[in-house]
Write a protein that holds these residues in place. Structure first.
Motif, PDB file in Angstrom:
ATOM      1  N   GLN A 139     -40.775  -7.163  -3.479  1.00  0.00           N
ATOM      2  CA  GLN A 139     -40.438  -5.742  -3.425  1.00  0.00           C
ATOM      3  C   GLN A 139     -41.587  -5.020  -3.133  1.00  0.00           C
ATOM      4  O   GLN A 139     -41.297  -3.825  -2.707  1.00  0.00           O
ATOM      5  CB  GLN A 139     -39.612  -5.694  -5.119  1.00  0.00           C
ATOM      6  N   TYR A 140     -41.955  -5.676  -3.753  1.00  0.00           N
ATOM      7  CA  TYR A 140     -44.242  -4.707  -3.461  1.00  0.00           C
ATOM      8  C   TYR A 140     -43.818  -4.295  -2.237  1.00  0.00           C
ATOM      9  O   TYR A 140     -44.604  -3.714  -1.853  1.00  0.00           O
ATOM     10  CB  TYR A 140     -45.121  -5.494  -4.028  1.00  0.00           C
ATOM     11  N   VAL A 141     -43.522  -5.593  -1.238  1.00  0.00           N
ATOM     12  CA  VAL A 141     -44.382  -5.188  -0.029  1.00  0.00           C
ATOM     13  C   VAL A 141     -43.110  -4.467   0.761  1.00  0.00           C
ATOM     14  O   VAL A 141     -43.660  -3.734   1.723  1.00  0.00           O
ATOM     15  CB  VAL A 141     -43.846  -6.960   0.560  1.00  0.00           C
ATOM     16  N   SER A 142     -41.998  -4.413   0.464  1.00  0.00           N
ATOM     17  CA  SER A 142     -41.073  -4.084   0.847  1.00  0.00           C
ATOM     18  C   SER A 142     -40.889  -2.312   0.836  1.00  0.00           C
ATOM     19  O   SER A 142     -41.434  -0.842   0.937  1.00  0.00           O
ATOM     20  CB  SER A 142     -39.975  -3.557   0.143  1.00  0.00           C
ATOM     21  N   GLY A 143     -42.045  -1.896  -0.442  1.00  0.00           N
ATOM     22  CA  GLY A 143     -42.785  -0.416  -1.220  1.00  0.00           C
ATOM     23  C   GLY A 143     -43.660   0.158  -0.090  1.00  0.00           C
ATOM     24  O   GLY A 143     -44.411   0.980   0.324  1.00  0.00           O
ATOM     25  N   PHE A 144     -44.913  -0.434   0.255  1.00  0.00           N
ATOM     26  CA  PHE A 144     -45.924  -0.775   0.839  1.00  0.00           C
ATOM     27  C   PHE A 144     -45.409  -0.693   2.385  1.00  0.00           C
ATOM     28  O   PHE A 144     -46.183   0.752   2.542  1.00  0.00           O
ATOM     29  CB  PHE A 144     -46.585  -1.602   0.697  1.00  0.00           C
ATOM     30  N   VAL A 145     -43.770  -0.825   2.995  1.00  0.00           N
ATOM     31  CA  VAL A 145     -43.706  -0.445   4.092  1.00  0.00           C
ATOM     32  C   VAL A 145     -43.176   0.958   3.878  1.00  0.00           C
ATOM     33  O   VAL A 145     -43.478   1.178   4.668  1.00  0.00           O
ATOM     34  CB  VAL A 145     -42.642  -1.528   4.365  1.00  0.00           C
ATOM     35  N   GLN A 146     -42.417   0.949   3.041  1.00  0.00           N
ATOM     36  CA  GLN A 146     -41.614   2.265   3.053  1.00  0.00           C
ATOM     37  C   GLN A 146     -43.105   3.468   2.513  1.00  0.00           C
ATOM     38  O   GLN A 146     -42.497   4.229   2.902  1.00  0.00           O
ATOM     39  CB  GLN A 146     -41.049   2.750   1.849  1.00  0.00           C
ATOM     40  N   ALA A 147     -44.264   3.097   1.902  1.00  0.00           N
ATOM     41  CA  ALA A 147     -45.178   3.830   2.535  1.00  0.00           C
ATOM     42  C   ALA A 147     -45.728   3.992   3.145  1.00  0.00           C
ATOM     43  O   ALA A 147     -46.673   5.087   3.721  1.00  0.00           O
ATOM     44  CB  ALA A 147     -46.173   3.404   1.544  1.00  0.00           C
ATOM     45  N   LEU A 148     -45.679   3.563   4.765  1.00  0.00           N
ATOM     46  CA  LEU A 148     -45.706   3.991   6.095  1.00  0.00           C
ATOM     47  C   LEU A 148     -45.398   5.309   6.937  1.00  0.00           C
ATOM     48  O   LEU A 148     -45.832   6.067   7.286  1.00  0.00           O
ATOM     49  CB  LEU A 148     -45.584   2.778   6.738  1.00  0.00           C
ATOM     50  N   GLU A 149     -44.139   5.280   5.361  1.00  0.00           N
ATOM     51  CA  GLU A 149     -43.685   6.471   6.425  1.00  0.00           C
ATOM     52  C   GLU A 149     -44.434   8.020   5.787  1.00  0.00           C
ATOM     53  O   GLU A 149     -45.721   8.873   6.820  1.00  0.00           O
ATOM     54  CB  GLU A 149     -42.337   7.194   5.914  1.00  0.00           C
ATOM     55  N   THR A 192     -34.758  -9.743   3.908  1.00  0.00           N
ATOM     56  CA  THR A 192     -33.135  -9.245   4.035  1.00  0.00           C
ATOM     57  C   THR A 192     -33.638  -8.213   3.835  1.00  0.00           C
ATOM     58  O   THR A 192     -33.204  -7.083   3.386  1.00  0.00           O
ATOM     59  CB  THR A 192     -32.295  -9.906   2.701  1.00  0.00           C
ATOM     60  N   THR A 193     -34.806  -8.022   2.232  1.00  0.00           N
ATOM     61  CA  THR A 193     -35.595  -6.701   1.530  1.00  0.00           C
ATOM     62  C   THR A 193     -36.418  -5.994   2.777  1.00  0.00           C
ATOM     63  O   THR A 193     -35.625  -4.853   3.008  1.00  0.00           O
ATOM     64  CB  THR A 193     -36.174  -6.908   0.563  1.00  0.00           C
ATOM     65  N   HIS A 215     -44.687   7.586 -13.606  1.00  0.00           N
ATOM     66  CA  HIS A 215     -44.873   5.666 -14.021  1.00  0.00           C
ATOM     67  C   HIS A 215     -43.553   5.396 -14.018  1.00  0.00           C
ATOM     68  O   HIS A 215     -43.015   5.051 -14.673  1.00  0.00           O
ATOM     69  CB  HIS A 215     -44.893   6.194 -16.023  1.00  0.00           C
ATOM     70  N   PRO A 216     -43.435   4.406 -12.393  1.00  0.00           N
ATOM     71  CA  PRO A 216     -42.288   4.372 -12.168  1.00  0.00           C
ATOM     72  C   PRO A 216     -42.743   2.555 -12.518  1.00  0.00           C
ATOM     73  O   PRO A 216     -43.187   2.210 -12.780  1.00  0.00           O
ATOM     74  CB  PRO A 216     -42.333   3.902 -10.914  1.00  0.00           C
ATOM     75  N   GLU A 217     -41.650   1.843 -12.955  1.00  0.00           N
ATOM     76  CA  GLU A 217     -41.024   0.107 -13.514  1.00  0.00           C
ATOM     77  C   GLU A 217     -41.162  -0.749 -12.385  1.00  0.00           C
ATOM     78  O   GLU A 217     -41.079  -2.007 -12.188  1.00  0.00           O
ATOM     79  CB  GLU A 217     -40.359   0.458 -14.378  1.00  0.00           C
ATOM     80  N   ALA A 218     -40.244   0.050 -10.850  1.00  0.00           N
ATOM     81  CA  ALA A 218     -39.832  -0.671 -10.458  1.00  0.00           C
ATOM     82  C   ALA A 218     -40.980  -1.227  -9.408  1.00  0.00           C
ATOM     83  O   ALA A 218     -41.629   0.105  -9.157  1.00  0.00           O
ATOM     84  CB  ALA A 218     -38.308  -0.091  -9.350  1.00  0.00           C
ATOM     85  N   PRO A 219     -40.565  -2.632  -8.868  1.00  0.00           N
ATOM     86  CA  PRO A 219     -42.241  -3.022  -8.079  1.00  0.00           C
ATOM     87  C   PRO A 219     -41.998  -2.187  -7.206  1.00  0.00           C
ATOM     88  O   PRO A 219     -43.499  -1.788  -6.561  1.00  0.00           O
ATOM     89  CB  PRO A 219     -41.617  -4.721  -7.635  1.00  0.00           C
ATOM     90  N   THR A 233     -32.324   5.937  -7.383  1.00  0.00           N
ATOM     91  CA  THR A 233     -32.663   7.145  -6.742  1.00  0.00           C
ATOM     92  C   THR A 233     -33.641   5.445  -6.152  1.00  0.00           C
ATOM     93  O   THR A 233     -34.694   5.211  -6.475  1.00  0.00           O
ATOM     94  CB  THR A 233     -33.610   7.944  -6.884  1.00  0.00           C
ATOM     95  N   GLY A 234     -33.463   5.830  -4.551  1.00  0.00           N
ATOM     96  CA  GLY A 234     -34.004   4.510  -3.889  1.00  0.00           C
ATOM     97  C   GLY A 234     -35.235   4.991  -3.454  1.00  0.00           C
ATOM     98  O   GLY A 234     -35.778   5.294  -3.515  1.00  0.00           O
ATOM     99  N   VAL A 235     -36.010   3.856  -2.929  1.00  0.00           N
ATOM    100  CA  VAL A 235     -37.422   3.812  -2.119  1.00  0.00           C
ATOM    101  C   VAL A 235     -37.258   4.117  -1.106  1.00  0.00           C
ATOM    102  O   VAL A 235     -38.462   5.296  -0.934  1.00  0.00           O
ATOM    103  CB  VAL A 235     -37.441   1.733  -2.347  1.00  0.00           C
ATOM    104  N   ARG A 236     -36.283   4.041  -0.576  1.00  0.00           N
ATOM    105  CA  ARG A 236     -36.178   5.151   0.743  1.00  0.00           C
ATOM    106  C   ARG A 236     -36.357   6.762   0.575  1.00  0.00           C
ATOM    107  O   ARG A 236     -37.108   7.027   1.472  1.00  0.00           O
ATOM    108  CB  ARG A 236     -35.293   4.662   1.477  1.00  0.00           C
ATOM    109  N   GLN A 237     -36.067   6.785  -0.792  1.00  0.00           N
ATOM    110  CA  GLN A 237     -35.478   8.457  -0.645  1.00  0.00           C
ATOM    111  C   GLN A 237     -37.220   8.467  -0.743  1.00  0.00           C
ATOM    112  O   GLN A 237     -37.448   9.698  -1.135  1.00  0.00           O
ATOM    113  CB  GLN A 237     -34.613   8.491  -2.582  1.00  0.00           C
ATOM    114  N   VAL A 238     -37.404   8.020  -2.348  1.00  0.00           N
ATOM    115  CA  VAL A 238     -39.297   8.377  -3.083  1.00  0.00           C
ATOM    116  C   VAL A 238     -40.278   7.735  -2.009  1.00  0.00           C
ATOM    117  O   VAL A 238     -40.924   9.517  -1.789  1.00  0.00           O
ATOM    118  CB  VAL A 238     -39.391   7.408  -3.339  1.00  0.00           C
TER     119      VAL A 238
END
Length: 926
Positions: A769-779, A813-814, A725-729, A688-693
């Motif tokens: 990767q953390y930044v990518s997660g924060f960017v996805q969190a803008l949704e 690229t991320t 409890h995720p482990e991926a950044p 399950t990707g970050v985009r889906q979550v």
């Protein structure tokens, strides 16, 4: 009693004995060919062998029909295509008879749709027979070949029946349909074909046939033509592999056809002397036990048809489509059509044509003379085999005209051709013909000569010289189905688009301009064009200006229409329904109830129904189906599409309807519970990707207020976040954003965690990767945009170059692969945060940095008022003020009442607008 062919049989057997070192089966083959000819001619029911798209066969058929004038014609064509033949009057040849089935019973479902086509050209013997039978009173035309249902019953794998190489472009007019060809005489034995092409000094089977069969038989009498064609069919039949599946299928076809013939003879009582059986030369030499019209001949057991419902119609065809589907040389059908017209002028044979059909100025055929009496069988085969080949002499005028025209055509297409090239093409054509053993250069010789003399190294335009020769020698004639022969849906399309004032039958792209404000009656045309855009290929109906989205309404539209060249697709739409709306509704239902359908698929169907059909009943059914599919899903792969579509649909309903529909409310409640249940698993699942979550969290947070008002429990979301409890950044950053949105992680604590990440050398490589997660969190949490800009700014400001530069490509690229559509949000936020000019950079202080304490005697920053209702409110509730300050990221102490400082802006504002301040305070306290 001697037979007509005994002398020929003796000659061939003597030749076989002379060739003592030849194959042992040679005497049997040669004697068998003579026996097959004798057997076919002794059949009381006259067998007329043909080759498909052969001008010689068409000429011989026209002559024989005028001489014999049969009362019954048995034709090798699928028997269930008979009702379509009368519709040929309304068409311009070439066209194809088609049987089509999309809903299968008795066949594999994955092989749908099934299609069979039988192309008809003007230069074909079967068209002459059809025209004669339909326009001559008292003549009955009976199709005796297997039905289209049996065509696929006899194929081992109908899903692969179209072959591996499907034609494209104009050659794809038949699509992936199975071709039914009358009189297929191409040899089945690969070595035989190679031998004939090598010794005939030709490249393709079509060229060999044109030189060694077409030319000699073009002016032959009926007996000679018939005997030679049966002999050729017998030769190919005896050399074909008898243990192949195709040979067994051919024999079953012959049993089928003879069984149908005997059934009709017994039922109608027709005299066999007044009948004519038209079939391929391969089948004319059949020796199966079931062959023959005698009453005592055993019948073939014909199986029942399946329960599949077949739909029938006419579709446009073309010379190139026929060549591509049946493996003929490019240009061979066009050359045959040109040879047909030339033979009519030379032999003065009057062909048959259907009354009312679109013609190019040909006069109506004269009345039929009295039928000629049948004479005894005479051996014409011996003279044909022993005499020299009657090849045409050089026609200098024809060749000279070709050379001049090809140079003119080449110059129009960018070639530097001249008169010298025309002379070179002329001489080279004569030279090539002589090298290949013929006096008159064929179109294939001329084509080779033109390529050699004109096409030097490059092709300056879209067409090479070989294609220009095909255009010159006849072109790719494309047929058209007339209005009266179209199915109801196609006629309805033409009628409803008539207000556009365009000739939609033209095979050119036409521009339609719709001014919907000045001509509101064109709104119906616009609606139909958008539905056709949805159903037809992209090139058939293409919008140039205008779009169709929820909430949009255009006053002007522009379209490119190419319906003339895509007539086949419109006709096949008619197999699915009576109107375009019915077909569209069926397709939407089919997509939503497909076994592989998802909630996103059903939501797309809902949106399409709102755009094109505007049927509340259908929309509610599709929406209910979307709720069912969402509740049954066990993955979240389509979560981004689901979020995007349900947001768009809810925005549309809120703007146009007084309340949300019931299915939409159910979708929100089901989706809230569904995604809360799957959230802990999705956070830790590797697939399950970050985009889906991020899309799941976006659904939960954006729909939270509506879901809670409909009875959902917010505790379910809080528990789901706590259990994650995720482990991926990237997913860890998403979890932090979710906890911040729920109020469990203040912005100050989130800032501290990011600072710790940037200070830890072991974690720095994972910062992108953390930044990518924060960017996805803008949704789900759009108010985090300033914090993400702050995080990137801190990284660029604090990290040294040896650490920063290696992970910059990873960061880019991320973001590009995982959050491309959210990067503009960051760009706009950065534009608001950073100064717009270079001069402002030196005095600029980042908003996330603490401001220095004010100097002594300086006016304090605006804080709590000391007096008045506003000051009382802030003094009474200092915790709320501190909480707001912390959320906004502003540090400071509420110590000096700014409103009490004389001359301060706050004091002046409250003094001048004291009533407003008092009213706001009273409202807040209430």
């Amino acid at each position: 009693m001697s037979r007509p062919f005994d002398a020929l049989r003796e000659q061939l057997l003597g030749a076989a004995e002379a060739l003592a070192d030849g194959p042992a089966a040679l005497p049997e083959i040669l004697a068998g060919m003579v026996d097959d000819v004798d057997h076919a001619l002794r059949e009381p029911l006259e067998i007329f062998p043909v080759c498909h798209h052969s001008p010689a066969s068409a000429l011989a058929m026209a002559r024989r029909l005028r001489e014999k004038q049969p009362k019954v014609i048995y034709l090798e064509l699928c028997e269930d295509l008979a009702p379509l033949l009368t519709e040929l009057r309304n068409c311009r040849l070439p066209v194809a008879l088609q049987a089509f089935a999309s809903e299968l019973e008795g066949f594999a479902k994955e092989s749908a749709p099934l299609s069979v086509v039988a192309p008809i050209t003007e230069a074909s013997a079967e068209y002459q027979a059809i025209a004669y039978a339909l326009d001559t009173p008292g003549v009955e035309l009976v199709l005796v070949d297997r039905s289209t249902d049996h065509v696929f019953q006899w194929q081992p794998d109908v899903s692969s029946s179209a072959g591996a190489d499907e034609p494209q472009g104009e050659d794809a007019l038949h699509g992936d349909a199975v071709g039914v060809e009358i009189g297929d005489l191409r040899p089945r034995f690969a070595e035989l074909e190679e031998h004939l092409l090598h010794h005939g000094r030709v490249r393709h089977w079509s060229e060999w046939w044109e030189q060694y069969v077409e030319q000699p038989l073009a002016g032959a009498d009926h007996d000679t033509y018939r005997q030679v064609m049966v002999m050729i069919g017998s030769l190919f039949r005896r050399l074909a592999p008898h243990d192949s599946r195709r040979f067994a299928s051919d024999e079953d076809r012959e049993r089928y056809m003879w069984t149908r013939i005997r059934e009709h003879l017994a039922r109608s009582g027709a005299d066999r002397a007044d009948c004519l059986y038209i079939c391929g030369a391969f089948h004319a030499s059949s020796r199966v036990p079931e062959a023959g019209s005698e009453p005592g001949t055993p019948d073939f057991a014909i199986t029942e048809r399946t329960a599949t419902t077949w739909l029938y119609g006419l579709i446009p065809s073309s010379h190139s489509a026929i060549e591509a589907q049946f493996g003929l040389a490019p240009g061979s059908v066009s050359i045959a059509a040109a040879a047909w017209q030339k033979s009519l002028l030379r032999t003065r044979v009057k062909p048959f044509s259907l009354a009312g059909q679109k013609k190019s100025g040909r006069k109506k055929a004269a009345a039929l003379p009295a039928p000629a009496a049948a004479g005894p069988v005479i051996d014409q085969l011996s003279g044909y085999l022993t005499g020299p080949a009657a090849l045409d002499a050089l026609d200098e005028e024809e060749l000279r005209g070709w050379c001049v025209d090809i140079v003119r055509l080449a110059r129009r297409n960018g070639y530097l051709a001249s008169t010298a090239d025309a002379i070179a093409v002329f001489e080279t054509s004569v030279l090539l013909a002589g090298m290949r053993g013929r006096r008159r250069p064929t179109p294939y010789d001329f084509q080779d000569a033109a390529v050699t003399c004109i096409e030097k190294e490059t092709v300056p335009g879209r067409r090479d010289v070989r294609r220009l020769c095909e255009i010159l020698l006849g072109g790719d004639r494309i047929g058209q189905v007339g209005y009266a022969a179209l199915p109801p849906l196609a006629r309805d399309v033409y009628d409803r688009l008539a207000p556009l004032g365009l000739n939609l039958e033209q095979r050119t792209i036409q521009r339609a301009l719709l001014d919907l404000a000045a001509q509101p009656e064109l709104t119906a045309c616009s609606q139909l064009l958008w539905m056709l855009r949805y159903l037809l290929p992209d090139q058939a109906v293409r919008p140039i200006m205008g779009s169709r989205r929820l909430g949009e309404k255009h006053i002007q539209e522009s379209w490119d229409l190419d319906l003339g060249r895509h007539q086949r697709t419109i006709i096949e739409l008619g197999y699915e329904g009576v109107t375009v709306e019915q077909v569209l509704e069926q397709r939407l239902r089919r997509s939503a109830w497909d076994p592989k359908a998802t909630a996103a698929t059903a939501l797309k169907a809902v949106e399409d129904s709102l755009l094109f059909l505007r049927s509340p009943r259908l929309t509610d059914e599709l929406g209910t189906r979307a709720v069912e599919l969402l509740a049954a899903e066990r993955t979240v792969d389509d979560a981004p599409a689901v979020l995007r579509r349900i947001r768009r649909l809810m925005a549309h309903y809120r703007a146009t309807e007084p309340a949300l529909p019931a299915w939409c409310e159910r979708f929100v409640t089901e989706g809230y519970a569904h995604y809360c249940t799957l959230l802990p698993t999705a956070f830790v699942a590797d697939d399950t990707g970050v985009r889906q979550v991020g899309a799941m969290l976006g659904f939960l947070f954006s729909m939270e207020s509506l879901a809670l008002s409909l009875g959902c429990d917010r505790t379910q979301l809080e528990l789901a976040v706590r259990q994650s409890h995720p482990e991926a950044p990237a997913k860890v950053a998403l979890l932090w954003a979710a906890r911040h949105q729920l109020g469990a992680l203040p912005l100050a604590d989130l800032r501290v965690r990011v600072d710790e990440l940037l200070a830890n050398p072991l974690v720095v490589p994972a910062v992108p990767q953390y930044v990518s997660g924060f960017v996805q969190a803008l949704e789900p949490v759009p108010r985090l945009a300033p914090f993400v800009v702050e995080t990137l700014s801190k990284a660029f400001g604090r990290l040294p170059d040896p650490v920063l530069l290696p992970w910059l490509p990873t960061l880019i690229t991320t973001l590009r692969s995982q959050a491309a559509e959210l990067v503009p949000v960051l760009t706009r936020e950065a534009g608001r945060t950073f100064p717009a000019t270079l001069a402002g950079i030196d005095a600029w202080t980042p908003p996330w940095k603490s401001r220095p304490a004010p100097a002594a005697g300086a006016p304090a920053a605006p804080a709590a008022r000391g007096g008045g209702p506003a000051g009382v409110l802030l003094a009474t509730h200092p915790e709320a003020a501190d909480g707001v300050s912390a959320l906004l990221g502003i540090a400071g102490e509420w110590s000096v009442p700014a409103a009490t400082v004389p001359g301060s802006a706050a004091a002046d504002l409250l003094t001048r607008h004291s009533e407003t301040a008092e009213a706001v305070a009273m409202l807040i306290n209430a």
